[in-house]
Scaffold this motif. Structure first.
Motif, PDB file in Angstrom:
ATOM      1  N   ARG A   9       8.764  -2.682   4.230  1.00 25.26           N
ATOM      2  CA  ARG A   9       7.420  -2.059   4.783  1.00 25.26           C
ATOM      3  C   ARG A   9       6.948  -1.626   3.658  1.00 25.26           C
ATOM      4  NH1 ARG A   9       6.158  -0.108  10.311  1.00 25.26           N
ATOM      5  NH2 ARG A   9       4.452   0.559   8.909  1.00 25.26           N
ATOM      6  N   LEU A  10       5.319  -1.814   3.214  1.00 27.06           N
ATOM      7  CA  LEU A  10       4.706  -1.120   2.001  1.00 27.06           C
ATOM      8  C   LEU A  10       4.320  -0.059   2.831  1.00 27.06           C
ATOM      9  CD1 LEU A  10       2.709  -4.070   0.519  1.00 27.06           C
ATOM     10  CD2 LEU A  10       4.549  -3.182  -0.169  1.00 27.06           C
ATOM     11  N   THR A  11       4.690   1.145   2.201  1.00 27.92           N
ATOM     12  CA  THR A  11       4.022   2.656   2.791  1.00 27.92           C
ATOM     13  C   THR A  11       2.722   3.069   1.937  1.00 27.92           C
ATOM     14  OG1 THR A  11       5.808   3.753   1.283  1.00 27.92           O
ATOM     15  CG2 THR A  11       6.364   3.395   3.617  1.00 27.92           C
ATOM     16  N   LYS A  12       1.745   3.098   2.450  1.00 23.41           N
ATOM     17  CA  LYS A  12       0.504   3.439   1.763  1.00 23.41           C
ATOM     18  C   LYS A  12       0.408   4.768   1.688  1.00 23.41           C
ATOM     19  CE  LYS A  12      -2.818   2.766   4.138  1.00 23.41           C
ATOM     20  NZ  LYS A  12      -3.898   2.196   4.981  1.00 23.41           N
ATOM     21  N   ALA A  13       0.268   5.567   0.435  1.00 20.80           N
ATOM     22  CA  ALA A  13      -0.164   6.697   0.367  1.00 20.80           C
ATOM     23  C   ALA A  13      -1.310   7.202   1.041  1.00 20.80           C
ATOM     24  CB  ALA A  13       0.064   7.125  -1.214  1.00 20.80           C
ATOM     25  N   VAL A  14      -1.625   8.338   1.229  1.00 26.41           N
ATOM     26  CA  VAL A  14      -2.903   8.863   1.961  1.00 26.41           C
ATOM     27  C   VAL A  14      -3.642   9.086   0.607  1.00 26.41           C
ATOM     28  CG1 VAL A  14      -4.124  10.586   2.925  1.00 26.41           C
ATOM     29  CG2 VAL A  14      -1.866  10.062   3.692  1.00 26.41           C
ATOM     30  N   THR A  15      -4.867   8.513   0.618  1.00 25.63           N
ATOM     31  CA  THR A  15      -6.102   8.509  -0.522  1.00 25.63           C
ATOM     32  C   THR A  15      -6.418  10.052  -0.373  1.00 25.63           C
ATOM     33  OG1 THR A  15      -7.619   7.512   0.913  1.00 25.63           O
ATOM     34  CG2 THR A  15      -6.904   5.925  -0.471  1.00 25.63           C
ATOM     35  N   ASP A  16      -6.722  10.356  -1.675  1.00 25.88           N
ATOM     36  CA  ASP A  16      -7.169  11.657  -1.946  1.00 25.88           C
ATOM     37  C   ASP A  16      -8.654  12.028  -1.437  1.00 25.88           C
ATOM     38  OD1 ASP A  16      -4.446  12.537  -3.041  1.00 25.88           O
ATOM     39  OD2 ASP A  16      -5.491  11.853  -4.974  1.00 25.88           O
ATOM     40  N   VAL A  17      -9.423  10.991  -1.798  1.00 21.13           N
ATOM     41  CA  VAL A  17     -10.915  11.130  -1.485  1.00 21.13           C
ATOM     42  C   VAL A  17     -11.643   9.763  -0.914  1.00 21.13           C
ATOM     43  CG1 VAL A  17     -13.336  11.645  -2.551  1.00 21.13           C
ATOM     44  CG2 VAL A  17     -11.120  12.669  -3.510  1.00 21.13           C
ATOM     45  N   LYS A  81     -23.216   3.610  -4.849  1.00 21.03           N
ATOM     46  CA  LYS A  81     -22.339   2.901  -5.914  1.00 21.03           C
ATOM     47  C   LYS A  81     -20.966   3.097  -5.918  1.00 21.03           C
ATOM     48  CE  LYS A  81     -22.686   2.271 -10.890  1.00 21.03           C
ATOM     49  NZ  LYS A  81     -23.307   3.226 -12.206  1.00 21.03           N
ATOM     50  N   TYR A  82     -20.524   4.122  -5.425  1.00 22.50           N
ATOM     51  CA  TYR A  82     -19.079   4.313  -5.415  1.00 22.50           C
ATOM     52  C   TYR A  82     -18.319   4.437  -4.086  1.00 22.50           C
ATOM     53  CZ  TYR A  82     -19.561   5.051 -10.528  1.00 22.50           C
ATOM     54  OH  TYR A  82     -20.082   4.895 -11.576  1.00 22.50           O
ATOM     55  N   GLU A  83     -18.985   4.229  -3.071  1.00 24.54           N
ATOM     56  CA  GLU A  83     -18.443   4.239  -1.691  1.00 24.54           C
ATOM     57  C   GLU A  83     -17.151   3.424  -1.577  1.00 24.54           C
ATOM     58  OE1 GLU A  83     -19.524   2.780   2.768  1.00 24.54           O
ATOM     59  OE2 GLU A  83     -20.495   1.410   1.191  1.00 24.54           O
ATOM     60  N   GLY A  84     -16.081   4.507  -1.279  1.00 26.17           N
ATOM     61  CA  GLY A  84     -14.736   3.700  -1.138  1.00 26.17           C
ATOM     62  C   GLY A  84     -13.827   4.986  -0.938  1.00 26.17           C
ATOM     63  N   LYS A  85     -12.386   4.544  -1.379  1.00 25.15           N
ATOM     64  CA  LYS A  85     -11.279   5.300  -1.371  1.00 25.15           C
ATOM     65  C   LYS A  85     -10.695   5.630  -2.732  1.00 25.15           C
ATOM     66  CE  LYS A  85     -10.264   4.771   3.597  1.00 25.15           C
ATOM     67  NZ  LYS A  85      -9.270   4.965   4.392  1.00 25.15           N
ATOM     68  N   TYR A  86     -10.242   6.958  -2.963  1.00 26.27           N
ATOM     69  CA  TYR A  86      -9.922   7.104  -4.328  1.00 26.27           C
ATOM     70  C   TYR A  86      -8.854   7.980  -4.306  1.00 26.27           C
ATOM     71  CZ  TYR A  86     -14.329   5.252  -5.772  1.00 26.27           C
ATOM     72  OH  TYR A  86     -15.739   4.389  -5.810  1.00 26.27           O
ATOM     73  N   PHE A  87      -7.832   7.945  -5.491  1.00 27.90           N
ATOM     74  CA  PHE A  87      -6.841   8.813  -5.880  1.00 27.90           C
ATOM     75  C   PHE A  87      -7.486   9.730  -7.002  1.00 27.90           C
ATOM     76  CE2 PHE A  87      -4.307   5.440  -4.044  1.00 27.90           C
ATOM     77  CZ  PHE A  87      -3.724   6.254  -2.929  1.00 27.90           C
ATOM     78  N   ILE A  88      -7.022  10.941  -7.067  1.00 24.78           N
ATOM     79  CA  ILE A  88      -7.484  11.994  -8.043  1.00 24.78           C
ATOM     80  C   ILE A  88      -6.541  11.778  -9.355  1.00 24.78           C
ATOM     81  CG2 ILE A  88      -7.820  14.188  -8.701  1.00 24.78           C
ATOM     82  CD1 ILE A  88      -8.732  14.716  -5.689  1.00 24.78           C
ATOM     83  N   LYS A  89      -7.275  11.733 -10.499  1.00 22.99           N
ATOM     84  CA  LYS A  89      -6.119  11.863 -11.691  1.00 22.99           C
ATOM     85  C   LYS A  89      -6.762  13.048 -12.432  1.00 22.99           C
ATOM     86  CE  LYS A  89      -4.833   9.875 -16.029  1.00 22.99           C
ATOM     87  NZ  LYS A  89      -5.127   8.803 -16.766  1.00 22.99           N
ATOM     88  N   GLN A  90      -5.999  14.403 -12.454  1.00 23.45           N
ATOM     89  CA  GLN A  90      -6.419  15.362 -13.392  1.00 23.45           C
ATOM     90  C   GLN A  90      -6.286  15.240 -14.839  1.00 23.45           C
ATOM     91  OE1 GLN A  90      -5.145  19.052 -11.960  1.00 23.45           O
ATOM     92  NE2 GLN A  90      -6.450  20.480 -13.253  1.00 23.45           N
ATOM     93  N   ASP A  91      -7.322  15.244 -15.497  1.00 20.05           N
ATOM     94  CA  ASP A  91      -7.223  15.211 -16.920  1.00 20.05           C
ATOM     95  C   ASP A  91      -7.907  16.675 -17.723  1.00 20.05           C
ATOM     96  OD1 ASP A  91      -7.262  14.843 -19.848  1.00 20.05           O
ATOM     97  OD2 ASP A  91      -8.692  13.271 -19.841  1.00 20.05           O
ATOM     98  N   GLY A  92      -7.153  17.584 -17.792  1.00 21.99           N
ATOM     99  CA  GLY A  92      -7.548  19.024 -18.163  1.00 21.99           C
ATOM    100  C   GLY A  92      -8.274  19.596 -16.984  1.00 21.99           C
ATOM    101  N   GLU A  93      -9.570  20.101 -17.319  1.00 25.67           N
ATOM    102  CA  GLU A  93     -10.512  20.374 -16.120  1.00 25.67           C
ATOM    103  C   GLU A  93     -11.331  19.583 -15.388  1.00 25.67           C
ATOM    104  OE1 GLU A  93     -10.772  23.983 -15.365  1.00 25.67           O
ATOM    105  OE2 GLU A  93      -8.840  23.952 -16.818  1.00 25.67           O
ATOM    106  N   ILE A  94     -11.092  18.168 -15.825  1.00 25.36           N
ATOM    107  CA  ILE A  94     -11.910  17.183 -15.257  1.00 25.36           C
ATOM    108  C   ILE A  94     -10.966  16.240 -14.230  1.00 25.36           C
ATOM    109  CG2 ILE A  94     -13.320  14.860 -15.684  1.00 25.36           C
ATOM    110  CD1 ILE A  94     -14.464  17.483 -16.700  1.00 25.36           C
ATOM    111  N   ASP A 100      -8.751   3.268  -5.138  1.00 25.82           N
ATOM    112  CA  ASP A 100      -7.536   2.933  -4.214  1.00 25.82           C
ATOM    113  C   ASP A 100      -7.671   1.112  -3.893  1.00 25.82           C
ATOM    114  OD1 ASP A 100      -5.588   2.296  -2.590  1.00 25.82           O
ATOM    115  OD2 ASP A 100      -6.266   3.723  -1.260  1.00 25.82           O
ATOM    116  N   ARG A 101      -6.965   0.466  -4.457  1.00 29.97           N
ATOM    117  CA  ARG A 101      -7.329  -1.078  -4.367  1.00 29.97           C
ATOM    118  C   ARG A 101      -6.649  -1.853  -3.301  1.00 29.97           C
ATOM    119  NH1 ARG A 101     -11.330  -1.716  -7.656  1.00 29.97           N
ATOM    120  NH2 ARG A 101     -10.803  -1.229  -9.925  1.00 29.97           N
ATOM    121  N   ILE A 102      -5.678  -0.916  -2.476  1.00 26.27           N
ATOM    122  CA  ILE A 102      -5.149  -1.468  -1.186  1.00 26.27           C
ATOM    123  C   ILE A 102      -6.137  -1.262  -0.320  1.00 26.27           C
ATOM    124  CG2 ILE A 102      -3.189  -0.756   0.499  1.00 26.27           C
ATOM    125  CD1 ILE A 102      -1.700   0.021  -2.158  1.00 26.27           C
TER     126      ILE A 102
END
Length: 107
Positions: A9-17, A81-94, A100-102
């Motif tokens: 079974r593919l377990t899908k992580a909860v998207t962040d945003v 333009k950006y409607e969809g589900k995303y994961f967050i990657k932190q780069d310093g303060e950004i 989320d392609r799944i």
């Protein structure tokens, strides 16, 4: 005793945003806790060259609202333009949003 073969079974992580076309943005509780973005205000930014959306914590930005304080908004043009589900990657303060392609077509 026999040897068992179990289903894969593919377990899908909860998207962040999740960004909705109407400008509403919902953050998962896990993301709020992990990135410590509760009771903060955020400002949205866009890298037009790479078509990437990001946010940063600021004072006098967009506030979180709702009973669970997990909802905010982004500019309507960005939301469409950006409607969809995303994961967050932190780069310093950004905080960079990674698509989320799944679940790309399932909002």
């Amino acid at each position: 005793m026999g040897q068992f073969t179990f289903e894969n079974r593919l377990t899908k992580a909860v998207t962040d945003v999740t960004i909705y076309a109407n400008g509403m943005v919902r953050f998962s509780r896990i993301a709020i806790d992990y990135f410590k973005i509760i009771d903060t205000e955020i400002l949205w930014g866009e890298d037009k060259e790479t078509q990437t959306l990001a946010f940063q914590k600021v004072s006098q930005g967009r506030i979180f609202r709702g009973p669970r304080r997990d909802t905010t908004s982004c500019p309507l043009e960005m939301a469409k333009k950006y409607e969809g589900k995303y994961f967050i990657k932190q780069d310093g303060e950004i905080f960079i949003l990674m698509k989320d392609r799944i679940t790309e077509d399932k909002i």
